[in-house]
Design a protein around this motif. Structure first.
Motif, PDB file in Angstrom:
ATOM      1  N   GLY A 180     -15.144  26.886 -33.878  1.00 27.23           N
ATOM      2  CA  GLY A 180     -15.751  27.084 -35.189  1.00 27.23           C
ATOM      3  C   GLY A 180     -15.198  26.192 -36.284  1.00 27.23           C
ATOM      4  N   GLY A 194     -14.349  22.427 -37.499  1.00 27.85           N
ATOM      5  CA  GLY A 194     -14.730  21.065 -37.192  1.00 27.85           C
ATOM      6  C   GLY A 194     -13.591  20.082 -37.429  1.00 27.85           C
ATOM      7  N   PHE A 234     -13.300  15.770 -37.575  1.00 27.83           N
ATOM      8  CA  PHE A 234     -13.913  14.456 -37.440  1.00 27.83           C
ATOM      9  C   PHE A 234     -12.973  13.505 -36.712  1.00 27.83           C
ATOM     10  N   ASP A 282     -22.096  23.239 -44.457  1.00 23.70           N
ATOM     11  CA  ASP A 282     -20.747  22.669 -44.398  1.00 23.70           C
ATOM     12  C   ASP A 282     -20.383  21.936 -45.674  1.00 23.70           C
ATOM     13  N   TRP A 327     -13.623  17.278 -42.376  1.00 24.02           N
ATOM     14  CA  TRP A 327     -14.339  18.548 -42.430  1.00 24.02           C
ATOM     15  C   TRP A 327     -13.530  19.524 -43.258  1.00 24.02           C
ATOM     16  N   ARG A 380     -17.096  25.672 -43.686  1.00 23.22           N
ATOM     17  CA  ARG A 380     -18.509  25.986 -43.608  1.00 23.22           C
ATOM     18  C   ARG A 380     -18.761  27.458 -43.871  1.00 23.22           C
ATOM     19  N   GLU A 416     -15.421  29.557 -42.688  1.00 25.77           N
ATOM     20  CA  GLU A 416     -14.321  29.018 -41.877  1.00 25.77           C
ATOM     21  C   GLU A 416     -13.807  27.781 -42.572  1.00 25.77           C
ATOM     22  N   TYR A 417     -12.504  27.525 -42.438  1.00 23.49           N
ATOM     23  CA  TYR A 417     -11.874  26.466 -43.218  1.00 23.49           C
ATOM     24  C   TYR A 417     -10.962  25.586 -42.365  1.00 23.49           C
TER      25      TYR A 417
END
Lengths: 109, 118
Positions: free
Chosen positions: A96, A98, A100, B35, B47, B50, B61-62
């Motif tokens: 969950g 992310g 990059f 996001d 990132w 989101r 979520e972070y």
């Protein structure tokens, strides 16, 4: 801390083929990481190219393709055009969250 | 046509707060994860976090780098996504992008610049 590594730079001739890879510090990249690929040109927002490792968006040129190869996600550009010169990023999801990739600068020369 | 328009960027001192907004149009906002992604000057994409969709309770979520300092929320009536940034540091200086998750992260806004400096 999870690190996603890409080649810093690659050079390709017009009409040639180049493959960019996306590796995870945690081990093999699988479809469960939902690999995405993006193209970014200077001064512009990123543009989505590939999702879920190998699926193209409706706007993705046919010369771009995604795959999972040798434990990495890969983006292949075939028949490279001058306008493909750009920075390319992959994105992987870890439960969950992310992360990059470090980005690959593709030069068309 | 999907459109995402960020606003709220600017200059803020270290330790300060700022709230970014992202106005969405052209799709059913509540159906999609949304996001936040940032890019420091001359650096790569990072990132930030989101917001899940309505069906998943809008859970946020972070990334570890912002957890506890940044909060993502959304207003369905205004079709807007927000990023509340507190305890800002100089290293938070970046262009902040809002992006939609549909087929992957498929649509991006043009970004808004946040500069943290004294």
């Amino acid at each position: 801390q999870t690190v996603v590594t890409q080649e810093p730079s690659l050079t390709v001739s017009p009409g040639g083929t180049v493959t960019l890879t996306c590796a995870s510090s945690t081990g093999a990249v699988t479809s469960g990481y939902y690999p995405n690929w993006f193209q970014q040109k200077p001064g512009q927002a990123p543009r989505a190219l590939i999702f879920s490792a190998s699926n193209k968006h409706s706007w993705t040129p046919a010369r771009f393709s995604g795959s999972l190869v040798g434990g990495k996600a890969a983006l292949t550009l075939s028949g490279v055009q001058p306008e493909d010169e750009a920075e390319y990023y992959c994105l992987l999801y870890y439960g969950g969250v992310g992360v990059f990739g470090t980005g690959t600068k593709v030069t068309v020369l | 046509e999907v459109q995402l328009v960020e606003s709220g960027g600017g200059l803020v001192q270290p330790g300060g707060s700022l709230r970014l907004s992202c106005a969405a149009s052209g799709f059913t906002f509540s159906d999609h994860y949304m996001d936040w992604v940032r890019q420091a000057p001359g650096k790569g994409l990072e990132w930030v976090g989101r917001s899940k969709n309505k069906a998943n309770g809008y859970i946020a979520e972070y990334a570890a780098s912002v957890k506890g300092r940044f909060t993502i929320s959304r207003d369905e009536s205004n079709k807007s996504l927000y990023l509340q940034m507190n305890s800002l540091k100089t290293e938070d200086t970046a262009v902040y992008y809002c992006a939609r998750e549909g087929n992957g992260v498929d649509n991006w806004g043009q970004g808004t610049l946040v500069t943290v400096s004294s």
